[in-house]
Scaffold this motif. Structure first.
Motif, PDB file in Angstrom:
ATOM      1  N   ALA A  40       0.592  -1.149   0.142  1.00  0.00           N
ATOM      2  CA  ALA A  40       0.004  -0.039  -0.036  1.00  0.00           C
ATOM      3  C   ALA A  40       0.544   1.047   0.026  1.00  0.00           C
ATOM      4  O   ALA A  40       0.870   1.958  -0.833  1.00  0.00           O
ATOM      5  CB  ALA A  40      -1.001   0.211   1.667  1.00  0.00           C
ATOM      6  N   LEU A  41       2.204   1.227   1.253  1.00  0.00           N
ATOM      7  CA  LEU A  41       2.716   2.141   0.621  1.00  0.00           C
ATOM      8  C   LEU A  41       3.597   2.437  -0.155  1.00  0.00           C
ATOM      9  O   LEU A  41       4.433   3.853  -0.136  1.00  0.00           O
ATOM     10  CB  LEU A  41       3.873   2.498   2.450  1.00  0.00           C
ATOM     11  N   TRP A  42       3.694   1.078  -0.826  1.00  0.00           N
ATOM     12  CA  TRP A  42       4.913   1.551  -1.920  1.00  0.00           C
ATOM     13  C   TRP A  42       3.824   2.302  -3.233  1.00  0.00           C
ATOM     14  O   TRP A  42       4.081   2.826  -4.400  1.00  0.00           O
ATOM     15  CB  TRP A  42       5.117  -0.119  -2.675  1.00  0.00           C
ATOM     16  N   ILE A  43       2.656   2.094  -3.024  1.00  0.00           N
ATOM     17  CA  ILE A  43       1.872   2.008  -4.475  1.00  0.00           C
ATOM     18  C   ILE A  43       1.742   4.309  -4.097  1.00  0.00           C
ATOM     19  O   ILE A  43       1.163   4.514  -5.223  1.00  0.00           O
ATOM     20  CB  ILE A  43       0.416   1.525  -4.616  1.00  0.00           C
ATOM     21  N   HIS A  44       1.807   3.829  -2.497  1.00  0.00           N
ATOM     22  CA  HIS A  44       1.122   5.464  -2.482  1.00  0.00           C
ATOM     23  C   HIS A  44       2.873   6.029  -2.895  1.00  0.00           C
ATOM     24  O   HIS A  44       2.675   7.386  -3.570  1.00  0.00           O
ATOM     25  CB  HIS A  44       1.588   5.234  -0.729  1.00  0.00           C
ATOM     26  N   PHE A  45       3.593   5.656  -2.585  1.00  0.00           N
ATOM     27  CA  PHE A  45       5.127   6.560  -3.164  1.00  0.00           C
ATOM     28  C   PHE A  45       5.149   6.449  -4.728  1.00  0.00           C
ATOM     29  O   PHE A  45       5.360   7.617  -4.998  1.00  0.00           O
ATOM     30  CB  PHE A  45       6.112   5.468  -2.614  1.00  0.00           C
ATOM     31  N   LEU A  46       4.462   5.540  -4.646  1.00  0.00           N
ATOM     32  CA  LEU A  46       4.524   5.586  -7.018  1.00  0.00           C
ATOM     33  C   LEU A  46       3.264   6.998  -7.296  1.00  0.00           C
ATOM     34  O   LEU A  46       3.846   7.516  -7.628  1.00  0.00           O
ATOM     35  CB  LEU A  46       3.838   4.124  -7.491  1.00  0.00           C
ATOM     36  N   SER A  47       2.653   7.292  -6.859  1.00  0.00           N
ATOM     37  CA  SER A  47       1.561   7.989  -7.062  1.00  0.00           C
ATOM     38  C   SER A  47       2.151   9.172  -6.997  1.00  0.00           C
ATOM     39  O   SER A  47       1.780  10.266  -7.163  1.00  0.00           O
ATOM     40  CB  SER A  47       0.010   7.924  -5.761  1.00  0.00           C
ATOM     41  N   VAL A  48       2.871   9.546  -5.528  1.00  0.00           N
ATOM     42  CA  VAL A  48       3.504  10.633  -5.495  1.00  0.00           C
ATOM     43  C   VAL A  48       4.645  11.242  -7.136  1.00  0.00           C
ATOM     44  O   VAL A  48       4.712  12.358  -6.960  1.00  0.00           O
ATOM     45  CB  VAL A  48       3.859  10.743  -3.984  1.00  0.00           C
ATOM     46  N   LEU A  49       4.500  10.276  -6.895  1.00  0.00           N
ATOM     47  CA  LEU A  49       6.391  10.346  -7.298  1.00  0.00           C
ATOM     48  C   LEU A  49       5.817  10.937  -9.271  1.00  0.00           C
ATOM     49  O   LEU A  49       5.888  11.509  -9.574  1.00  0.00           O
ATOM     50  CB  LEU A  49       7.145   9.024  -8.286  1.00  0.00           C
ATOM     51  N   GLU A  50       4.317   9.782  -8.954  1.00  0.00           N
ATOM     52  CA  GLU A  50       3.494  10.702 -10.851  1.00  0.00           C
ATOM     53  C   GLU A  50       2.685  12.119 -10.473  1.00  0.00           C
ATOM     54  O   GLU A  50       2.641  13.008 -11.481  1.00  0.00           O
ATOM     55  CB  GLU A  50       2.416   9.740 -11.111  1.00  0.00           C
ATOM     56  N   PHE A  51       2.891  12.012  -9.226  1.00  0.00           N
ATOM     57  CA  PHE A  51       2.142  13.815  -9.083  1.00  0.00           C
ATOM     58  C   PHE A  51       3.127  14.413  -9.216  1.00  0.00           C
ATOM     59  O   PHE A  51       3.097  15.913 -10.265  1.00  0.00           O
ATOM     60  CB  PHE A  51       1.411  13.734  -7.826  1.00  0.00           C
ATOM     61  N   TRP A  52       4.350  14.624  -8.550  1.00  0.00           N
ATOM     62  CA  TRP A  52       5.448  15.430  -9.067  1.00  0.00           C
ATOM     63  C   TRP A  52       5.990  15.667 -10.800  1.00  0.00           C
ATOM     64  O   TRP A  52       6.579  16.618 -10.997  1.00  0.00           O
ATOM     65  CB  TRP A  52       6.867  14.616  -8.171  1.00  0.00           C
ATOM     66  N   LYS A  53       6.643  14.422 -11.217  1.00  0.00           N
ATOM     67  CA  LYS A  53       6.406  14.694 -12.579  1.00  0.00           C
ATOM     68  C   LYS A  53       6.096  15.548 -12.903  1.00  0.00           C
ATOM     69  O   LYS A  53       6.097  16.010 -13.959  1.00  0.00           O
ATOM     70  CB  LYS A  53       5.911  13.190 -12.683  1.00  0.00           C
ATOM     71  N   THR A  54       3.934  15.961 -13.090  1.00  0.00           N
ATOM     72  CA  THR A  54       3.489  16.515 -13.587  1.00  0.00           C
ATOM     73  C   THR A  54       2.623  17.715 -13.235  1.00  0.00           C
ATOM     74  O   THR A  54       2.465  18.345 -13.115  1.00  0.00           O
ATOM     75  CB  THR A  54       1.980  15.909 -13.914  1.00  0.00           C
ATOM     76  N   ASP A  55       3.297  17.686 -11.426  1.00  0.00           N
ATOM     77  CA  ASP A  55       3.174  19.388 -11.031  1.00  0.00           C
ATOM     78  C   ASP A  55       3.815  20.430 -11.803  1.00  0.00           C
ATOM     79  O   ASP A  55       4.934  20.243 -11.976  1.00  0.00           O
ATOM     80  CB  ASP A  55       4.145  18.644  -9.576  1.00  0.00           C
ATOM     81  N   GLN A  56       3.260  21.185 -11.553  1.00  0.00           N
ATOM     82  CA  GLN A  56       3.787  22.492 -12.537  1.00  0.00           C
ATOM     83  C   GLN A  56       3.341  24.239 -11.656  1.00  0.00           C
ATOM     84  O   GLN A  56       3.359  25.354 -11.811  1.00  0.00           O
ATOM     85  CB  GLN A  56       2.647  22.558 -13.899  1.00  0.00           C
ATOM     86  N   SER A  57       3.695  24.145 -10.091  1.00  0.00           N
ATOM     87  CA  SER A  57       3.473  24.587  -9.208  1.00  0.00           C
ATOM     88  C   SER A  57       4.442  25.341  -8.895  1.00  0.00           C
ATOM     89  O   SER A  57       5.924  24.354  -9.557  1.00  0.00           O
ATOM     90  CB  SER A  57       2.330  24.495  -7.910  1.00  0.00           C
ATOM     91  N   PRO A  58       4.492  26.509  -8.260  1.00  0.00           N
ATOM     92  CA  PRO A  58       6.205  27.045  -8.198  1.00  0.00           C
ATOM     93  C   PRO A  58       6.650  25.870  -7.158  1.00  0.00           C
ATOM     94  O   PRO A  58       5.618  25.790  -5.902  1.00  0.00           O
ATOM     95  CB  PRO A  58       5.522  28.143  -7.166  1.00  0.00           C
ATOM     96  N   ASP A  59       8.082  26.163  -7.064  1.00  0.00           N
ATOM     97  CA  ASP A  59       8.016  24.786  -6.374  1.00  0.00           C
ATOM     98  C   ASP A  59       7.934  24.157  -5.706  1.00  0.00           C
ATOM     99  O   ASP A  59       7.911  23.175  -4.563  1.00  0.00           O
ATOM    100  CB  ASP A  59       8.324  26.253  -4.578  1.00  0.00           C
TER     101      ASP A  59
END
Length: 219
Positions: A158-177
């Motif tokens: 569960a935590l590994w899947i969550h970790f991947l979801s954060v990594l995916e989010f970060w890849k496409t995040d366009q917010s400042p910093d």
């Protein structure tokens, strides 16, 4: 006498990253990469078996350094599993942001769940999760060994899947910093750890609202 390059993992990391970002692809072979950087091909194999392993180890290196930094903090033994996990996430993604160009290049455009490049990182992540002291429900504390192992395995996945979801989010995040990634980390971990408190419904609603806005605000 000809100057000889002092070879190290960090040196190879640096030179490989530079080559990959400047050329958009891996070197043709280890021989040419070694020649360009003034060391012998056989020396390369003291550190890595090939270019794919460099990429695996580079991502793993960022994670291990993040864990080391957090766990070596004073009074760390008094810190809860949730706080430790949050701290490691924040440090790790700060590390990724500092090296965003090479990390994005290594990860590519594919969905992360199927990337072999994350195998080494996954092993280190699971080891880190197992090192944390989670508060168990009384029913689990009294369960037999097989049930406890199943619970541990479920938590790891569960935590590994969550970790991947954060990594995916970060890849496409366009917010400042990449501030929205920080919000995503905090809200999702908070929800996961606090589902058994007095107000789980409110937390789930807050998370749902955040995800809804991020997914559909531009629609």
């Amino acid at each position: 006498m000809k100057n000889k390059t002092a070879l190290s993992r960090d040196f190879i990391f640096t030179q490989y990253s530079d080559y990959l970002l400047n050329n958009g692809e891996r070197p043709k072979n280890v021989y040419l990469f070694a020649k360009k950087n003034k060391f012998e091909e056989n020396e390369f194999y003291h550190f890595f078996s090939g270019f794919e392993q460099i990429e695996k180890e580079m991502l793993n290196h960022f994670f291990l350094k993040s864990v080391e930094l957090v766990t070596n903090e004073p009074h760390q033994e008094q810190t809860s599993a949730k706080e430790t996990l949050l701290n490691v996430y924040f440090v790790f993604f700060e590390n990724l942001t500092m090296n965003r160009s090479i990390v994005i290049k290594i990860l590519g455009e594919s969905k992360l769940q199927n990337l072999k490049i994350l195998d080494t990182l996954r092993t280190s992540f699971i080891s880190f999760i197992d090192s944390l002291e989670f508060k168990e429900l009384e029913i689990l504390e009294k369960a037999n060994e097989n049930i406890q192992k199943l619970n541990q395995k479920s938590r790891q996945e569960a935590l590994w899947i969550h970790f991947l979801s954060v990594l995916e989010f970060w890849k496409t995040d366009q917010s400042p910093d990449f501030e929205k990634t920080d919000i995503f980390i905090e809200k999702t971990i908070d929800t996961g750890f606090e589902l058994l408190d007095n107000e789980p419904l409110r937390k789930m609603m807050d998370l749902g609202k955040f995800l809804w806005k991020e997914k559909f605000k531009m629609g």
